[in-house]
Design a protein around this motif. Structure first.
Motif, mmCIF file in Angstrom:
data_model
loop_
_atom_site.group_PDB
_atom_site.id
_atom_site.type_symbol
_atom_site.label_atom_id
_atom_site.label_comp_id
_atom_site.label_asym_id
_atom_site.label_seq_id
_atom_site.Cartn_x
_atom_site.Cartn_y
_atom_site.Cartn_z
ATOM 1 N N UNK A 1 0.776 -1.318 -0.027
ATOM 2 C CA UNK A 1 0.073 0.015 0.163
ATOM 3 C C UNK A 1 0.921 1.094 -0.043
ATOM 4 N N UNK A 2 1.926 1.106 0.765
ATOM 5 C CA UNK A 2 2.695 2.513 1.038
ATOM 6 C C UNK A 2 3.501 2.576 -0.362
ATOM 7 N N UNK A 3 4.025 1.593 -1.103
ATOM 8 C CA UNK A 3 4.584 1.730 -2.328
ATOM 9 C C UNK A 3 3.662 2.259 -3.429
ATOM 10 N N UNK A 4 2.388 1.812 -3.494
ATOM 11 C CA UNK A 4 1.214 2.348 -4.290
ATOM 12 C C UNK A 4 1.270 3.902 -4.031
ATOM 13 N N UNK A 5 0.995 4.327 -3.076
ATOM 14 C CA UNK A 5 0.869 5.467 -2.672
ATOM 15 C C UNK A 5 1.950 6.412 -3.110
ATOM 16 N N UNK A 6 3.151 5.997 -2.726
ATOM 17 C CA UNK A 6 4.561 6.727 -3.085
ATOM 18 C C UNK A 6 4.587 6.663 -4.696
#
Length: 410
Positions: free
Chosen positions: A296-301
Motif C-alpha cells: 500500500x505504501x509503495x502504491x501511494x508513493x
C-alpha cells in the motif's frame, strides 16, 4: 545521490512496529547471522595467522635462514666480505651435521648432531634464549648440548655422560666398525618444538668432522638474515653469489607444513564465508516480506510521483544498512575477541576443566592471535558485497509493482 525523501522513507521502514513482528525477527536473525559470521571469520583468521607466525618464529629461531651446501670447494667466510651478504645478513656461520645413535643405559635413539665452533655456538638465537640452561661458551672437545625433551626421555642432567655411535666407521683388522664416543652434557636448550628438542643435539664442529670423517670442504655456510620473512628475494641474492652451490632456505625445508597451513586457512575462509552467505539470504526473505507488507505504501508513493529508481534505492538501502551495520558490529566483536582470545581460553578451561589448546599437540603454551588488517578488509568487503547482491532482487521486485492494481484491492 540519495534524496532526503528516500532517506526518510528508508529509516521509517527500518523502524520496528508491533504488527511487523515476524519481519523484525527475520531482520534480527539476519543481523546476528552476519555479525557472527564476520566475527568468527576474523577470530579464526587471527588465530591461524598467529599460529603461523609463532611457528615461523620458532623454526627461524632454531634453523639457519639460508644454508649454502658446497659441492667441492670449501667456503671461507673471510672471502665473502666484499659480497652483498653483508647487506642482508647479521651472521655468517660455518656448520656441519651428521646422523648418529645415542646409547644410554637400555635406550638407543637416533639423533642428528650439528657441529658449531665455540664462538659461533654462542651466537645462535636458541642459545641466547632465556630458557637455555647451562654453559653457553664452552662447546669444546667432547661436550654436547641437548634439548630438554631429550633429557627427559633419557633421564639426563647436566654433567652426565652419554655414548654416541657414529654412522661412519673405522677400519680395523676385523673389518669396519662404527665409531663410538662419550660426550658430557653441558647444557639444555628449548626451541618450543618437540621434534627439534628430541632429535637434535649440538657438538663442537671439529669434533663432529672427526667423528664423521668429514673435511672442511663439506662444511655448510649458515646465513642469518636481517629480515628472514622476505626469504625468496634474499635467497635469490644468495644464489647469485653461490651459483654453483646448493642453496636452500627455512621455507624450503618446511614447505609441506606451510603449504598445508595455507590450504587449511583458505578452506576455513571458504567454509566460514558460507555462514555470512546463509545469513545474507535472510535479508532476501526479510526484504521480500517487507515489500509484501508495504504494498500500500509503495502504491501511494508511486501515485504521488515517486520514481521506480527511488523505490529501488529505498529497499536496496534497507538491505545494505542491515548488512553493513551487522558487518561493522561483527568486526568489533571479532577484533575484541581476537585481542583477548587467550583470556577467553583460560576462562573456559578453568570453568569447564577442559584443555582447549593442548601444548603437547600444538607445541605452544598459549593460543596465539595476530590481527591482520588486510584480512579484516577482505572479510568486510566480501560481507558487504554479498549484502549488496542479495538486496538487489527484492528492491527490483518492489519497483515492478503496479500501483493501480495495488490500490484497487485496498
Amino acid at each position: 545521490m540519495i534524496s532526503t525523501l528516500e532517506k526518510e522513507i528508508t529509516f521509517r521502514f527500518l523502524k520496528a512496529r508491533k504488527k511487523d513482528g515476524f519481519l523484525n525477527i527475520i531482520s534480527i536473525f539476519s543481523f546476528i547471522g552476519i555479525s557472527l559470521g564476520v566475527a568468527v571469520l576474523i577470530i579464526v583468521m587471527s588465530v591461524m595467522n598467529g599460529f603461523r607466525s609463532e611457528l615461523i618464529n620458532k623454526i627461524v629461531g632454531f634453523n639457519a635462514h639460508i644454508t649454502v651446501k658446497p659441492y667441492e670447494k670449501e667456503i671461507v667466510i673471510d672471502d665473502l666480505s666484499k659480497t652483498n651478504l653483508n647487506f642482508i645478513s647479521n651472521d655468517l656461520i660455518l656448520s656441519n651435521s651428521g646422523e648418529a645413535v645415542i646409547i644410554q643405559k637400555n635406550i638407543s635413539k637416533g639423533i642428528v648432531l650439528r657441529g658449531y665452533s665455540k664462538n659461533d655456538f654462542s651466537k645462535l638465537k636458541i642459545i641466547k634464549d632465556k630458557t637455555f640452561i647451562g654453559n653457553r661458551n664452552n662447546l669444546t672437545k667432547n661436550f654436547i648440548s641437548i634439548g630438554k625433551e631429550l633429557s627427559f626421555t633419557l633421564g639426563l642432567k647436566i654433567g652426565d655422560n652419554i655414548t654416541i655411535m657414529s654412522s661412519s666407521g673405522v677400519e680395523t683388522i676385523i673389518g669396519n666398525l662404527p665409531k663410538k664416543k662419550t660426550f658430557t652434557v653441558i647444557s639444555f636448550f628449548e626451541s618450543g618444538l618437540a621434534d627439534f628438542d628430541n632429535n637434535i643435539a649440538f657438538i663442537n664442529l671439529e669434533t663432529l668432522d672427526e667423528f664423521f670423517n668429514l673435511d672442511k670442504k663439506d662444511r655448510n655456510l649458515e646465513i642469518y638474515l636481517k629480515n628472514p620473512q622476505n626469504i625468496e628475494n634474499q635467497k635469490f641474492i644468495v644464489q647469485q653469489i653461490f651459483p654453483n652451490e646448493f642453496v636452500y632456505s627455512w621455507a624450503d625445508t618446511n614447505s609441506s607444513l606451510f603449504s598445508a597451513l595455507k590450504v587449511e586457512r583458505n578452506v576455513m575462509f571458504i567454509i566460514l564465508s558460507l555462514i555470512i552467505i546463509v545469513a545474507a539470504f535472510n535479508i532476501i526473505s526479510g526484504l521480500t516480506i517487507l515489500v509484501k507488507n508495504k504494498t500500500r505504501d509503495i502504491a501511494i508513493l508511486k501515485s504521488i510521483g515517486v520514481l521506480n529508481k527511488s523505490i529501488i534505492k529505498i529497499f536496496f538501502l534497507v538491505g545494505v544498512i542491515i548488512g553493513t551495520s551487522a558487518t561493522i558490529f561483527g568486526i568489533l566483536l571479532g577484533v575484541v575477541f581476537s585481542m583477548y582470545v587467550e583470556n577467553f581460553r583460560q576462562f573456559l578451561s578453568n570453568v569447564f576443566d577442559i584443555s582447549l589448546f593442548p601444548e603437547e599437540i600444538y607445541f605452544l603454551s598459549t593460543m596465539p592471535s595476530e590481527i591482520n588488517i588486510s584480512s579484516i578488509f577482505i572479510i568486510s568487503l566480501c560481507s558487504i558485497l554479498i549484502t549488496i547482491i542479495v538486496s538487489i532482487f527484492p528492491a527490483l521486485k518492489a519497483a515492478k509493482l503496479d500501483p493501480v492494481k495495488l490500490l484497487k484491492y485496498e
